[in-house]
Design a protein around this motif. Structure first.
Motif, PDB file in Angstrom:
ATOM      1  N   UNK A 101      -2.683   7.798  -0.129  1.00  0.00           N
ATOM      2  CA  UNK A 101      -2.252   5.857   0.096  1.00  0.00           C
ATOM      3  C   UNK A 101      -1.830   5.973   0.998  1.00  0.00           C
ATOM      4  N   UNK A 102      -0.892   6.705   2.250  1.00  0.00           N
ATOM      5  CA  UNK A 102      -0.501   6.112   2.997  1.00  0.00           C
ATOM      6  C   UNK A 102      -1.560   6.818   3.916  1.00  0.00           C
ATOM      7  N   UNK A 103      -2.543   7.733   3.724  1.00  0.00           N
ATOM      8  CA  UNK A 103      -3.130   7.855   4.977  1.00  0.00           C
ATOM      9  C   UNK A 103      -4.521   6.964   5.030  1.00  0.00           C
ATOM     10  N   UNK A 104      -4.898   6.234   4.091  1.00  0.00           N
ATOM     11  CA  UNK A 104      -6.438   5.448   3.586  1.00  0.00           C
ATOM     12  C   UNK A 104      -5.320   4.431   3.200  1.00  0.00           C
ATOM     13  N   UNK A 106      -6.117   0.915   3.447  1.00  0.00           N
ATOM     14  CA  UNK A 106      -6.710  -0.195   3.247  1.00  0.00           C
ATOM     15  C   UNK A 106      -7.685   0.489   1.614  1.00  0.00           C
ATOM     16  N   UNK A 107      -8.124   1.351   1.834  1.00  0.00           N
ATOM     17  CA  UNK A 107      -8.613   1.717   0.970  1.00  0.00           C
ATOM     18  C   UNK A 107      -7.540   1.652  -0.622  1.00  0.00           C
ATOM     19  N   UNK A 108      -6.499   2.730  -0.277  1.00  0.00           N
ATOM     20  CA  UNK A 108      -5.422   2.299  -1.514  1.00  0.00           C
ATOM     21  C   UNK A 108      -5.199   0.931  -1.837  1.00  0.00           C
ATOM     22  N   UNK A 109      -5.025  -0.298  -0.833  1.00  0.00           N
ATOM     23  CA  UNK A 109      -5.348  -1.728  -1.893  1.00  0.00           C
ATOM     24  C   UNK A 109      -5.951  -2.204  -2.579  1.00  0.00           C
TER      25      UNK A 109
END
Length: 168
Positions: A101-104, A106-109
């Protein structure tokens, strides 16, 4: 931590949660947990700092189709189903900030937005909030791509200076 949580027997709640410490490697930030009523914004705490009654999980189920938001989706469904939450004002977990969730971000949001919308919790204002989160996520991800990690961490430390608990 476990002794502090369970010193007076098992807490009478479906979900027991507390604060956490985000470990960036070269510094740490204290993260105070939020209120379950704000789950539309995101997770109220690190999932590592949550304890669930087995019956609550069995009755609700765990959906992993959107892997980044699976924990958040579970907690939101528990809250909407009337599960009881108990906040403990102490750091329960130290979490590594190198997770997906920190690495990705944009995908997480994007996954969080879809999940909150599917849960019927999205409003016009909340959509604007998620647009703002998406823009911030784009900035952070681009920052990691084009700037040295030390520079990005400098900005993170500056933003969270009030809750910075250690820096090396």
């Amino acid at each position: 931590v476990l002794q502090q949580i369970f010193s007076n027997g098992s807490p009478d709640a479906d979900v027991v949660y507390g604060d956490s410490i985000a470990d960036y490697g070269d510094f740490r930030i204290y993260q105070k947990a939020g209120s379950p009523g704000k789950l539309w914004k995101g997770m109220i705490c690190s999932h590592q700092s949550m304890f669930f009654k087995g019956s609550a999980i069995r009755d609700t189920g765990y959906v992993i189709s959107d892997c980044i938001v699976a924990d958040h989706e579970l907690v939101l469904r528990l809250y909407k189903a009337g599960a009881s939450f108990k906040y403990l004002p102490l750091p329960i977990a130290v979490n590594d900030t190198r997770g997906i969730s920190n690495r990705e971000q944009v995908r997480s949001v994007c996954e969080r937005y879809r999940m909150v919308k599917k849960a019927g919790e999205m409003t016009g204002f909340r959509s604007l909030y998620y647009l703002w989160l998406w823009l911030l996520a784009v900035i952070v991800e681009c920052g990691y791509l084009i700037l040295p990690k030390k520079t990005v961490h400098f900005f993170i430390r500056a933003i969270y200076k009030r809750t910075l608990i250690s820096a090396t």
